[in-house]
Design an enzyme around this catalytic site. Structure first.
Site, PDB file in Angstrom:
ATOM      1  N   GLU A 441      -8.684   3.666  -3.264  1.00  0.00           N
ATOM      2  CA  GLU A 441      -9.502   2.281  -2.836  1.00  0.00           C
ATOM      3  C   GLU A 441     -10.889   2.434  -3.216  1.00  0.00           C
ATOM      4  O   GLU A 441     -11.931   1.808  -2.351  1.00  0.00           O
ATOM      5  CB  GLU A 441      -9.388   1.821  -1.475  1.00  0.00           C
ATOM      6  CG  GLU A 441      -7.912   1.618  -1.859  1.00  0.00           C
ATOM      7  CD  GLU A 441      -7.102   1.034  -2.158  1.00  0.00           C
ATOM      8  OE1 GLU A 441      -8.132   0.185  -2.982  1.00  0.00           O
ATOM      9  OE2 GLU A 441      -6.284   1.025  -1.875  1.00  0.00           O
ATOM     10  N   GLY A 442     -11.963   3.210  -4.186  1.00  0.00           N
ATOM     11  CA  GLY A 442     -12.589   3.655  -4.592  1.00  0.00           C
ATOM     12  C   GLY A 442     -13.692   4.408  -3.728  1.00  0.00           C
ATOM     13  O   GLY A 442     -13.943   4.779  -2.560  1.00  0.00           O
TER      14      GLY A 442
END
Length: 592
Positions: A441-442
């Protein structure tokens, strides 16, 4: 591994004593119709039961058996299908969903605790409903009415689940490089072709259909991220009467063999001219997907909290029972062969680090959830301020909570000593499972850049000012003698954050590289400062509690520990953040 026990008392303390959730809910007309304290208590108690009794017992076997892949099909570990059915039948898949489509519409302040319980019980299990909830949020906000009626209702019912398909082998953080294509058709649908990797819950046997949200580009789309569109691609076609038709041209090509979260299916997904439907506007897909991604980033932060809580419970039980050595001040259990691990200062340090960071993270997560509720259901200046705080706090929630979560799982492993490194105690599983939370998610480095470069520098410091002004107003309102031990260091920390922000913004006018070099340190300075704010709030409430309350006495002692031993970490972080880019960029690439 200790049996998981949901910290309901702490959750109730945060909801009703620290953040006055019941008053907030009643002040927001939409929420006032949906939730009161009685409803909220019942939800938390029932969720605690399913987390403790149904999901947590699956964790060990799920890790050891994992998921299996054969001829394009993924089978989950034994017990997962039955547990998911029980979970869905209880209505938990609809907890935060839009009521117009079968959701319960509960506030984020409640659903965040629900997420923590699932993550403490078993991160792998939590990912299946978690991805569906995030996809549901994006579909509810950006999808057409027809898509919501056909797909969202079944997702909320738990009949169907969802995935989000972003990453490609050559395009991770830089999504503008994706090559998946969508070819428009005469009937308004699109044929989606491409391969996505690292797709959580892309294929499994828990639900009868899987709804993929896929980023792709039309053949004539603008280059880079401006040309990305979002498409809903079902695993099985859906007939007009809602029944399932033939399988779409979607298949799982492989599953990843991972360090942790073994019971979560991480898939390579192939779309070979699969029929898809546009979500939102053409070439606006990244904005639509970020609705889901921001939800998931906060959810991943909560994964860090959940794992850290489980680590603390395990380590504390072990430290109490394990006898080893004697206290430096003399034997505490002279009739026993040795004292417990709790007599040793370094063991107490690790346990109190975990306790202070866990309770502080939960409190800060609740504060962020409150801002999300005001953003969703409020209006006027309060809503605008909450939106600004959510934008500012989302990267902190993802990166800070997961960095602390991993630190706490490793600390728990250290308390166990050699027993923490072998499988029998289950502690090493937490370390493996939590590591991914800093990556997906980053990555946390990307989150730090989002905070400093996009949110702080991008607003010329205005977003930070919103937070700093709130904390300073709180400081001005808390001037009792009893609170000074917390208020004075909080005021110093906020001033230091303000000064650091201004120094970095000024230095960035000379070199933009300043932002990239200082981002990680800056995020952690911000995280500890924000945590100091919520610890002051918890201390203020606890100081007013009856003198014989062990719960509140523990809060006050833990707050003192945080201020004495964890908040000072900011000093070294600030020094590093101000060091400038020269030490990173003056070395030639060949000299690395």
């Amino acid at each position: 591994m200790a049996d998981y026990q949901v910290p309901l008392k702490d959750m109730n303390f945060l909801l009703y004593d620290v953040f006055n959730a019941e008053k907030l809910w009643q002040s927001l007309p939409t929420l006032a119709e949906r939730v009161d304290r009685e409803t909220a208590d019942a939800i938390l108690q029932e969720c605690a039961k399913i987390a403790e009794q149904e999901i947590a017992p699956l964790s060990r076997n799920g890790d050891e058996v994992g998921v299996s892949f054969k001829e394009g099909k993924v089978s989950t570990a034994p017990g997962y299908k039955a547990a998911f059915d029980t979970y869905a039948q209880g209505g938990w898949t609809s907890l935060g969903g839009e009521p117009a489509y079968g959701g319960m519409g509960m506030p984020k302040m409640l659903t965040a605790f629900h997420e923590e319980m699932l993550c403490s019980a078993d991160i792998s299990f939590s990912l299946y409903p978690g991805l569906t909830a995030g996809a549901g949020l994006s579909l509810a906000k950006h999808g057409s009415e027809a898509l919501k009626q056909r797909y969202l209702t079944r997702m909320y019912a738990g009949d169907w689940s969802a995935s989000m398909c972003l990453t490609e082998s050559h395009a991770g953080t830089d999504l503008g490089m994706i090559r998946t294509k969508a070819q428009p058709q005469a009937d308004g649908s699109y044929l989606v072709t491409g391969t996505k990797i690292f797709i959580t819950a892309g294929e499994h046997d828990l639900t009868e259909n899987i709804i993929h949200l896929v980023l792709a580009k039309l053949p004539d789309a603008p280059a880079g991220p401006r040309g990305i569109s979002l498409f809903l691609v079902p695993k099985f076609h859906v007939n007009d009467d809602g029944s399932l038709g033939e399988q779409n041209q979607v298949s799982c090509g492989a599953i990843e063999h991972k360090m942790g979260i073994h019971a979560s299916a991480t898939c390579v997904m192939n779309f070979d001219g699969a029929t898809g439907y546009l979500v939102g506007e053409l070439n606006k897909g990244l904005a639509c997907m970020f609705t889901m991604m921001n939800f998931e980033r906060i959810g991943v932060g909560i994964q860090g909290i959940g794992a850290a809580v489980r680590s603390y419970q395990n380590a504390l039980e072990y430290a109490k029972e394990r006898i080893q050595g004697r206290a430096l001040s003399g034997a505490k259990s002279p009739n026993a062969e040795a004292d417990s691990l709790l007599v040793h200062g370094d063991v107490r340090r690790m346990l109190l680090n975990m306790k202070a960071m866990n309770e502080g993270s939960r409190a800060l997560s609740t504060y962020i959830a409150m801002q999300l509720d005001i953003t969703t259901y409020g209006e006027g200046q309060a809503q605008q301020k909450a939106e600004q705080l959510v934008a500012l706090m989302t990267p902190i929630a993802k990166a800070f909570f997961t960095d602390l979560g991993f630190e706490s799982t490793v600390a728990g492993q250290q308390v166990f000593g050699g027993h923490g490194y072998v499988r029998e105690w289950g502690q090493e599983k937490l370390v493996r499972d939590t590591r991914i939370s800093q990556i997906y998610e980053g990555t946390n480095g990307v989150q730090a850049m989002d905070l400093l470069a996009r949110k702080v520098a991008g607003s010329q410091g205005q977003l930070v000012t919103v937070f700093i002004d709130e904390v300073r107003a709180y400081i001005a309102s808390e001037q009792t003698t009893a609170m000074q031990e917390f208020i004075q260091p909080l005021a110093q920390a906020v001033t230091a954050l303000d000064d650091l922000t201004q120094d970095l913004l000024s230095a960035a006018t000379e070199s933009k590289e300043v932002l990239g070099c200082a981002a990680n340190d800056y995020l952690h300075v911000f995280g500890y400062t924000a945590m100091a704010y919520v610890w002051a709030k918890m201390a203020s409430v606890s100081l007013l509690a009856p003198a014989d309350s062990e719960f509140h006495a523990s809060k006050i002692h833990t707050a003192r520990y945080f201020y004495a031993r964890l908040l000072p970490r900011c000093q070294s972080l600030i020094s590093a953040a101000k060091a400038g880019p020269a030490t990173l960029f003056d070395i030639d690439d060949a000299l690395f």
